[in-house]
Design an enzyme around this catalytic site. Structure first.
Site, PDB file in Angstrom:
ATOM      1  N   ASP A  99      36.537  39.061  44.334  1.00 44.26           N
ATOM      2  CA  ASP A  99      35.383  38.745  45.155  1.00 44.26           C
ATOM      3  C   ASP A  99      34.280  39.732  44.761  1.00 44.26           C
ATOM      4  O   ASP A  99      34.562  40.788  44.190  1.00 44.26           O
ATOM      5  CB  ASP A  99      35.768  38.896  46.628  1.00 44.26           C
ATOM      6  CG  ASP A  99      34.590  38.750  47.559  1.00 44.26           C
ATOM      7  OD1 ASP A  99      33.849  37.763  47.435  1.00 44.26           O
ATOM      8  OD2 ASP A  99      34.389  39.644  48.417  1.00 44.26           O
ATOM      9  N   ASP A 108      30.880  40.561  46.877  1.00 45.49           N
ATOM     10  CA  ASP A 108      30.267  41.326  47.954  1.00 45.49           C
ATOM     11  C   ASP A 108      31.311  42.081  48.771  1.00 45.49           C
ATOM     12  O   ASP A 108      32.296  41.492  49.245  1.00 45.49           O
ATOM     13  CB  ASP A 108      29.471  40.394  48.874  1.00 45.49           C
ATOM     14  CG  ASP A 108      28.298  39.745  48.163  1.00 45.49           C
ATOM     15  OD1 ASP A 108      27.205  39.733  48.740  1.00 45.49           O
ATOM     16  OD2 ASP A 108      28.470  39.270  47.031  1.00 45.49           O
TER      17      ASP A 108
END
Length: 286
Positions: A82, A84
């Protein structure tokens, strides 16, 4: 069972007594990996004991990982991340919203989505709508002024790339940022959302399929298929509820600075050390 205990800076050294007590309690052979990590091999540890060890280590700001067998970097071919709050320290949409003076409103929706309290597609649609009319130049400002890699990201990426693992950045964020991270970090694959921009302004809409939990899972499966590998040969890292589906199909799931719902379901929870802490769990080539 193998237990790996990690802590930043002097934390490990300052908790020598706790670690010795765990070694005695579990009858594990203590192996010093480096200044920030030790491993206890062949421990005798039931679920109740493991829960108590985890609670004690968490209180001491130590990360503890329990694995049934010793894993090697060579067991894996792909690392999927991922973006953020995992590969980078910020939530890009929150920082974009700050340019509109709307960070508190947007961040509240972000947090609810990451905790799993709000369906991701709905949350993203609501947040992006609040950005309508913002000058697109705000995206570059966020990248230049606020985006930073998470602790240990550089070392983690350097090591896995030297070992010829491929990398995938799959994000509920935006292509403006993932494209730049791909070039900057020499990543192999990226997939994220496309913000609609007209006349230099954000329209408040996303173009195409929203990258939610299901799309993240499909992306990991698609990249693994393209590589001719099983998803069990992928390490998947994330922090929010929308990462859980892709984490569940992986061979090793890593929760980084994650919400409790994610930590509880991951194979590895790195709450205090950096992303490079995953390397202490894997035998690396000499």
């Amino acid at each position: 069972m193998h237990l790996t205990i990690q802590g930043l800076n002097s934390t490990l050294r300052n908790n020598t007594a706790l670690i010795q007590d765990i070694a005695s309690q579990t009858k594990g052979k203590l192996v010093q990996l480096n200044d920030q990590a030790v491993r206890l091999d062949n421990t005798e540890c039931d679920e109740q004991t493991l829960t108590a060890i985890r609670e004690g280590c968490f209180a001491a700001q130590l990360d503890v990982t329990a694995l049934d067998r010793q894993l090697a970097l060579a067991d894996f071919k792909l690392v999927a991340m991922d973006m953020d709050s995992t590969l980078i320290t910020i939530e890009c949409i929150d920082e974009i919203a700050d340019m509109q003076g709307l960070k508190p409103q947007v961040a509240e929706i972000t947090e609810a989505a990451m905790r799993g309290e709000l369906e991701f597609q709905e949350s993203l649609t609501r947040r992006v709508a609040l950005l309508k009319g913002l000058d697109a130049g705000a995206l570059q400002r966020v990248y230049d002024e606020r985006l930073q890699l998470s602790l240990g990201a550089d070392q983690m990426l350097k090591t896995i790339q030297q070992a010829d693992l491929r990398t995938l950045l799959v994000s509920g964020g935006f292509t403006f940022f993932t494209d730049r991270m791909k070039s900057r970090l020499n990543l192999n694959y990226t997939h994220s959302n496309v913000l609609e921009i007209q006349d230099g302004k954000l329209t408040g809409k996303v173009i195409g399929t929203i990258v939610d939990a299901d799309e993240k899972q499909r992306t990991v499966e698609r990249v693994c298929a393209d590589m001719g590998i099983s998803t069990s040969q992928a390490i998947v890292m994330g922090d929010g509820a929308n990462d859980l589906k892709m984490m569940k199909i992986s061979g090793l799931s890593v929760a980084f600075r994650a919400k409790p719902v994610v930590r509880a379901q991951a194979d590895v929870a790195l709450n205090f050390v950096g992303l490079d802490g995953v390397l202490n769990l894997l035998k690396t080539p000499v």
